[in-house]
Scaffold this active site. Structure first.
Site, PDB file in Angstrom:
ATOM      1  CB  CYS A 142      -0.967  -0.027   1.201  1.00 36.59           C
ATOM      2  SG  CYS A 142      -2.436   1.056   0.931  1.00 36.59           S
ATOM      3  CG  HIS A 235      -4.460  -3.339   2.258  1.00 38.05           C
ATOM      4  ND1 HIS A 235      -3.310  -3.284   3.296  1.00 38.05           N
ATOM      5  CD2 HIS A 235      -4.630  -1.853   2.293  1.00 38.05           C
ATOM      6  CE1 HIS A 235      -2.789  -2.061   3.521  1.00 38.05           C
ATOM      7  NE2 HIS A 235      -3.737  -1.103   2.670  1.00 38.05           N
ATOM      8  CD  GLU A 237      -2.279  -6.672   3.948  1.00 36.02           C
ATOM      9  OE1 GLU A 237      -2.172  -5.429   4.555  1.00 36.02           O
ATOM     10  OE2 GLU A 237      -2.157  -6.948   2.805  1.00 36.02           O
TER      11      GLU A 237
END
Length: 307
Positions: A142, A235, A237
Site C-alpha cells: 500500500c 491489501h 493480507e
C-alpha cells in the site's frame, strides 16, 4: 515447516487456534537447518492485527521462517501498547547491520500527506537504500509501495476524489510470473486507500512490470527486479472484517465514508462480509517466499554482496 515468532507474541495464540504451525524458540535452535530470515517493518496503526495477518500468510509455507519485527527508530506508536513495542520490536538502527532473506514494509495512515512531510520519511528512505545491500527481496504494501516507487523512480501519487475501499476484481497480466503462479485470470483483492500510483507515470525504461491491475482501482501489483522488490498497492493480507473495522472507525470519528464496494452482502453494513480473497493471499505470499528461497544465498552473510 512452521514459523518462528517470539513465544509471547499475541499473534501466537491466534495462529495456533487456526492450526498454523508455530515453532517454539527453544525447538527452533535444535534444528540443523537455516530458516529464512524475514523482517517486518510494521507501519500500520494496529500493529498486533497486522503482525497476525502477515504471520498467518508467512507461516503457511512449507519452509521454516524466522520473523523479526522492526520499527522506525525514533517514532512512537500511538495505537499499540508501549510494552508490546518494547517486548517484540527492535528499532531499525539496531538491525541495520543484519541481513535478511526477505523484508516486508507495510502501509501507513499517512498517504494523504506529501512524502517529504512524513516525520520518518528520511529514515524510511535510508531503509529503502539499505534493502539493496542487506535484503535479498523486499515486499512493500500500500503506502509503502507508493513510497518505494517514489523514492527509487520519482513516481508521484495522486489523491483520489474519494477513498477507494472495498473488494475489487483484478486481472492477472503476466500469468508466467513466478509471483502469480496458480492465480486465476480474475481475482478479488481488498483495496483501502486515498491515493493511487498511475501506470502512465511509471518510467518506460526501468524494467518495471505490472503484474495485476483493476479497471476500477488501477495498479495493484508491480514487479521491480532492478531493486529486487515486489510492490502491492492494496491489501491481500486483510482479515475478513478489516474493511468493516476501518469503515466503522471512520464513521465513529465523524467522517463521511461511503460503504466499501462489493464487500458487505447486499451492501448492508450490518451483514457480515464473506472472505473471497484468502486463497490468493496465501498464493501470493507462498509464491514470494518460494521465489526467495530458490534464489537467496545459503550463507546469510552473502546476501546483498552480489547486488
Amino acid at each position: 515447516m512452521p514459523i518462528k515468532i517470539p513465544d509471547n507474541l499475541p499473534a501466537r495464540r491466534t495462529l495456533e487456534a487456526e492450526g498454523v504451525m508455530v515453532m517454539r524458540e527453544a525447538d527452533a535452535v535444535r534444528q540443523d537447518i537455516r530458516p529464512l530470515r524475514i523482517g517486518l517493518l510494521n507501519l500500520m496503526p494496529n500493529k498486533i492485527s497486522t503482525e497476525t495477518q502477515l504471520a498467518r500468510l508467512i507461516g503457511a509455507t512449507p519452509l521454516q521462517v524466522e520473523l523479526s519485527l522492526v520499527r522506525i527508530t525514533n517514532h512512537v506508536a500511538r495505537h499499540t501498547p508501549a510494552d508490546h513495542m518494547a517486548s517484540f520490536y527492535r528499532p531499525w538502527d539496531d538491525v541495520r547491520a543484519e541481513r535478511f532473506d526477505g523484508f516486508i514494509i507495510t502501509g501507513a495512515p499517512v498517504e494523504r500527506f506529501p512524502f517529504e512531510s512524513v516525520t520518518y520519511w528520511d529514515e524510511l528512505r535510508r531503509i529503502f537504500d539499505w534493502t539493496q545491500t542487506h535484503v535479498h527481496h523486499c515486499f512493500t504494501i500500500c503506502w509503502a509501495a507508493q513510497a518505494a516507487v517514489h523514492h527509487f523512480y520519482g513516481v508521484p501519487k495522486h489523491e483520489l476524489p474519494a477513498k477507494a475501499a472495498g473488494i475489487f476484481r483484478h486481472r492477472s497480466l503476466v500469468p508466467a510470473s513466478p509471483f502469480l503462479r496458480g492465480f486465476s485470470d480474475d481475482f478479488p483483492i481488498p483495496v483501502s486507500r486515498w491515493t493511487e500510483v498511475r501506470r502512465r507515470d511509471l518510467p518506460s525504461n526501468a524494467g518495471l512490470t505490472v503484474l495485476a491491475e483493476s479497471d476500477e482501482t488501477g495498479l495493484c501489483l508491480l514487479d521491480d527486479p532492478a531493486h529486487r522488490m515486489l510492490h502491492m498497492f492494496n491489501h491481500l493480507e486483510y482479515d475478513t472484517t478489516t474493511l468493516a473495522d476501518e469503515y466503522n472507525r471512520d464513521r465513529a470519528a465523524g467522517m463521511e465514508m461511503p460503504v466499501p464496494k462489493h464487500y458487505f452482502p447486499s451492501d448492508e453494513p450490518t451483514h457480515r462480509p464473506v472472505n473471497s480473497w484468502r486463497g490468493h493471499a496465501h498464493l501470493l505470499f507462498g509464491n514470494w517466499i518460494n521465489q526467495m528461497y530458490q534464489t537467496t544465498p545459503f550463507n546469510v552473510d552473502s546476501i546483498g554482496l552480489a547486488a
